[in-house]
Design an enzyme around this catalytic site. Structure first.
Site, PDB file in Angstrom:
ATOM      1  N   HIS A  38     -31.828   2.163 -43.927  1.00  0.00           N
ATOM      2  CA  HIS A  38     -31.453   1.472 -45.169  1.00  0.00           C
ATOM      3  C   HIS A  38     -32.470   1.721 -46.277  1.00  0.00           C
ATOM      4  O   HIS A  38     -32.123   1.924 -47.435  1.00  0.00           O
ATOM      5  CB  HIS A  38     -31.379  -0.042 -44.938  1.00  0.00           C
ATOM      6  CG  HIS A  38     -30.374  -0.470 -43.928  1.00  0.00           C
ATOM      7  ND1 HIS A  38     -30.716  -0.906 -42.669  1.00  0.00           N
ATOM      8  CD2 HIS A  38     -29.017  -0.548 -43.978  1.00  0.00           C
ATOM      9  CE1 HIS A  38     -29.627  -1.242 -42.000  1.00  0.00           C
ATOM     10  NE2 HIS A  38     -28.575  -1.032 -42.768  1.00  0.00           N
ATOM     11  N   LYS A 150     -25.271   8.371 -40.706  1.00  0.00           N
ATOM     12  CA  LYS A 150     -25.109   7.735 -39.391  1.00  0.00           C
ATOM     13  C   LYS A 150     -23.679   7.254 -39.198  1.00  0.00           C
ATOM     14  O   LYS A 150     -23.064   7.461 -38.166  1.00  0.00           O
ATOM     15  CB  LYS A 150     -26.092   6.565 -39.288  1.00  0.00           C
ATOM     16  CG  LYS A 150     -25.852   5.615 -38.159  1.00  0.00           C
ATOM     17  CD  LYS A 150     -26.339   6.163 -36.860  1.00  0.00           C
ATOM     18  CE  LYS A 150     -26.189   5.115 -35.762  1.00  0.00           C
ATOM     19  NZ  LYS A 150     -25.797   3.796 -36.209  1.00  0.00           N
ATOM     20  N   ASP A 151     -23.117   6.616 -40.242  1.00  0.00           N
ATOM     21  CA  ASP A 151     -21.716   6.198 -40.220  1.00  0.00           C
ATOM     22  C   ASP A 151     -20.889   7.241 -40.961  1.00  0.00           C
ATOM     23  O   ASP A 151     -20.330   6.974 -42.035  1.00  0.00           O
ATOM     24  CB  ASP A 151     -21.573   4.820 -40.859  1.00  0.00           C
ATOM     25  CG  ASP A 151     -22.360   3.752 -40.096  1.00  0.00           C
ATOM     26  OD1 ASP A 151     -22.137   3.609 -38.882  1.00  0.00           O
ATOM     27  OD2 ASP A 151     -23.204   3.092 -40.716  1.00  0.00           O
ATOM     28  N   SER A 186     -30.591   2.106 -35.998  1.00  0.00           N
ATOM     29  CA  SER A 186     -29.402   1.254 -36.073  1.00  0.00           C
ATOM     30  C   SER A 186     -29.816  -0.190 -35.891  1.00  0.00           C
ATOM     31  O   SER A 186     -30.716  -0.489 -35.087  1.00  0.00           O
ATOM     32  CB  SER A 186     -28.401   1.632 -34.981  1.00  0.00           C
ATOM     33  OG  SER A 186     -27.417   0.614 -34.855  1.00  0.00           O
TER      34      SER A 186
END
Lengths: 284, 284
Positions: A38, A150-151, A186
């Site tokens: 993030h 990642k997503d 994560s």
């Protein structure tokens, strides 16, 4: 000092003033439980925007009935400190009851790209994501919004949504951030036991192996998928949900690696479901 | 002189300049075949905006497979003259292939208020309306958008969509415009034979009768509905699809008239389906 805004109307008012000054707004939507992934998004936003807004909102509509909405880690104090260090100007933290008041019910459905990969076992997940991101976009009105690779499927879905609905925002995909040993960052990694944490290294290892295969000239999608499936399957604590390869960003079926393809995996370790991926590119 | 813009990117560029000048944009989305109802919307927009944009786009996604998409009247030359007279600054006339390119597929679904009234016989209609209006809003970025009460359910759906998705636009509902004899203006009135045109007056007459009943103190929804149904049913050329009364703008079921209620009717005359409505208000 980072400003925290909880009210939707206050957030609107802040953005209205920012827009009148013709400033570029960068936006990082998160569910909190912030990690280095993030923070990388936030720093990336900071480098190309005049104002960075991060939202922290654990969105109930993207969790299935048997998923971990209640258990999802909430680390507000650490999150706000991390936002400040990463150069965020405003943390937007709306309340569930304001985002989804009594009688609420309007959904965004993105077709095709939501049905495969995570869409198979998480029906409604991407509808919830697309809907909440649209709401946040309408409130924050960013010029650019930053999401982690990642997503990857989420990024594909949101890029398609923005294009299909003519939204005035650019989706920026930022590379995956990993721990030193390779595990993709994560918020759900905190659920892992020590043994599961070690076993989970098979994900990044097998993706790196696939990349080696492509570099060595391997182009057969079935062959690569089988190799990865075999490697992950050999880990006793790993329970494979899918190992798939699709064209990127279209998510169309492919038989050979040409141009960019997404190799994506979802694997359970105990009750914890992890995802990881790599974009493979054949360079002729 | 009115400016015609066909390209989505040109429309975006125009709006960007307008926004930089901090001007208020009023928007009137239409499917063309303009009549006095549309022109009233445009004049209303003109009176409260710095720039008025009208779109002319016969939207394929809001027509059912057996509906009149191909036959829908297209009167481009007359429309452009009418827009100019009504004070429109820009007519936006996108092409179907630009609005819905190959591979397009993202939909907005508004729950509950779309399932009753016209939603019963026109499944998918309001999904198509909500989706195209969202696309147009994102391109034109209006401060206010103007819709006719004639399509009262459409107004309710769009108001709910704007609220549920936190869109930055105000939906303004403008009263129904009628011919001198009472028939509500509609692009589809041109389909009517002379006999059907005369028979169709039963719609406005029965709505006015219902209003009289309420003024005289009648509050029973079933009674009023039966009276209207009886009056329309007595017209040999009329084929009633629905006569319904709901709270406005929530469209909840009600048993008595209190506050505002919507009395809405859909009736076929031959192959032509007409709708009309009135908002009844009990003044105690």
């Amino acid at each position: 000092m980072v400003t925290v805004i909880e009210s939707i109307s206050e957030m609107r008012e802040f953005i209205k003033q920012v827009k009148l000054q013709n400033k570029r707004v960068g936006f990082v939507p998160t569910m909190g439980a912030l990690h280095e992934g993030h923070l990388t998004l936030m720093r990336e936003a900071q480098s190309v925007s005049d104002i960075v807004v991060a939202s922290i909102f654990v969105n109930p509509t993207q969790f299935g009935p048997n998923e971990d909405y209640d258990a999802y880690p909430r680390t507000w104090q650490e999150d706000i400190t991390a936002c400040q260090r990463a150069g965020v100007d405003v943390v937007f933290r709306p309340r569930v009851v304001d985002m989804y008041p009594e009688g609420w019910g309007t959904w965004i459905s993105v077709e095709q790209v939501t049905e495969k990969l995570c869409g198979q076992t998480r029906p409604g997940h991407f509808r919830g994501v697309a809907t909440v991101v649209t709401k946040l976009f309408n409130i924050v009105q960013p010029d650019k919004a930053f999401f982690g690779q990642k997503d990857a499927q989420q990024v594909v879905v949101l890029m398609k949504m923005v294009r299909d609905l003519n939204m005035n925002v650019e989706i920026v995909m930022v590379p995956i951030v990993r721990d030193e040993d390779g595990l993709a960052k994560s918020s759900r990694n905190t659920y892992l036991t020590a043994d599961q944490r070690t076993a989970a290294l098979v994900l990044s290892c097998s993706l790196a192996f696939a990349q080696q295969l492509v570099r060595q000239g391997q182009r057969d999608v079935d062959f690569i998928r089988n190799e990865v499936q075999g490697k992950i399957g050999a880990e006793p604590l790993a329970n494979v949900e899918y190992v798939e390869i699709y064209s990127f960003p279209e998510l169309q079926e492919v038989r050979t690696v040409s141009g960019k393809v997404l190799l994506a995996v979802a694997v359970k370790f105990g009750a914890t479901r992890l995802i990881d991926n790599i974009i493979l590119e054949a360079k002729e």
